[in-house]
Design a protein around this motif. Structure first.
Motif, PDB file in Angstrom:
ATOM      1  N   ASP A  15       0.860  -1.164   0.000  1.00 31.76           N
ATOM      2  CA  ASP A  15       0.000   0.000   0.000  1.00 31.76           C
ATOM      3  C   ASP A  15       0.910   1.233   0.000  1.00 31.76           C
ATOM      4  O   ASP A  15       2.107   1.124   0.270  1.00 31.76           O
ATOM      5  N   ASP A  17      -0.217   5.065   1.091  1.00 29.10           N
ATOM      6  CA  ASP A  17      -0.435   6.054   2.160  1.00 29.10           C
ATOM      7  C   ASP A  17      -0.374   5.420   3.545  1.00 29.10           C
ATOM      8  O   ASP A  17      -1.040   4.417   3.813  1.00 29.10           O
ATOM      9  N   ASN A  18       0.411   6.036   4.403  1.00 30.61           N
ATOM     10  CA  ASN A  18       0.588   5.580   5.792  1.00 30.61           C
ATOM     11  C   ASN A  18       1.218   4.197   5.883  1.00 30.61           C
ATOM     12  O   ASN A  18       1.248   3.598   6.964  1.00 30.61           O
ATOM     13  N   THR A  19       1.715   3.690   4.756  1.00 32.13           N
ATOM     14  CA  THR A  19       2.465   2.432   4.772  1.00 32.13           C
ATOM     15  C   THR A  19       3.907   2.704   4.342  1.00 32.13           C
ATOM     16  O   THR A  19       4.846   2.365   5.061  1.00 32.13           O
ATOM     17  N   GLU A 170       0.170  -3.245   4.547  1.00 41.66           N
ATOM     18  CA  GLU A 170      -0.962  -2.306   4.569  1.00 41.66           C
ATOM     19  C   GLU A 170      -1.147  -1.731   5.965  1.00 41.66           C
ATOM     20  O   GLU A 170      -0.989  -2.441   6.951  1.00 41.66           O
ATOM     21  N   ASP A 171      -1.569  -0.459   6.018  1.00 45.31           N
ATOM     22  CA  ASP A 171      -1.899   0.119   7.326  1.00 45.31           C
ATOM     23  C   ASP A 171      -3.375  -0.045   7.677  1.00 45.31           C
ATOM     24  O   ASP A 171      -3.733  -0.009   8.851  1.00 45.31           O
TER      25      ASP A 171
HETATM   26 MG   LIG Z   1      -2.880   3.233   3.463  1.00 43.64          MG
END
Ligand SMILES: [Mg+2]
Length: 214
Positions: A15, A17-19, A170-171
């Protein structure tokens, strides 16, 4: 430990974003503000209503975009350009992560519910350009987002990737359910550990986790 659990893996799916950047960069605050504005402009609703709809669609359909398309027939092209037109000033290059990704044996891809051009910008800001064999955005999944299993199937078919020999990082825990069903190894990348049958591993340090696998 994790190492032998990944011995069969020859495809690594990330993933974005934020990962591939830490949640502290808070890019989603900017994206959410732009989504809310887009909903206000397109549907002619006030800020509070737009914010509510944004969250409601995310919860119901996986993304705000999916809800806007399903319920309002919104054109995804302009939406994706608009909501991702954000500042990446809070991102810094991450040489440690770049090295850990470079060392992974086999195919490496990014699959984001954002757009591929946005993903390219983020990867550039993180010093990760050129490390991935392919970058897939929601536009490559016929605009069906994770967590829908169909989204993963569409992308993996395009990529020629065998899920039973792949791992997913993944987050968002929702987005690991379909990968688990499909036989992937699943890694939840987040500050807090969450116990769920579809989450095989957890880490709050992606570089550290990856470097232990090879
Ligand atoms: Mg994400």
């Amino acid at each position: 430990m994790p190492r032998e659990k990944f011995a069969h893996v020859d495809a690594w799916v990330f993933d974005l974003d934020n990962t591939l950047y830490p949640p502290q960069a808070r890019l989603f605050d900017q994206i959410e503000a732009r989504m809310t504005q887009f909903v206000m402009d397109q549907l002619g609703v006030d800020h509070a209503r737009a914010n509510h709809l944004r969250r409601h669609y995310w919860g119901t359909y996986g993304t705000t975009l999916a809800g806007l398309m399903r319920e309002h027939g919104i054109d995804p092209g302009p939406y994706l350009v608009e909501v991702h037109d954000i500042s990446l000033d809070h991102l810094v290059p991450d040489p440690e992560l770049a090295a850990a990704i470079t060392d992974l044996p086999g195919r490496r891809i990014v699959f984001t519910n954002g757009s591929a051009p946005y993903a390219e910008r983020v990867l550039a800001a993180r010093g990760l350009t050129g490390l991935f064999d392919a970058i897939y955005g929601v536009e490559h999944a016929e605009f069906r987002p994770k967590p829908e299993r169909q989204a993963f199937e569409t992308i993996f078919a395009q990529d020629g990737l065998a899920p039973e020999r792949a791992a997913m990082f993944e987050d968002d825990p929702r987005n690991l359910a379909a990968p688990h069903e499909m036989g992937m190894r699943t890694v939840h990348v987040a500050p807090d550990r969450l116990h769920a049958a579809h989450i095989h591993h957890h880490t709050d340090d992606l570089s550290g986790f990856l470097s232990k696998l090879v």
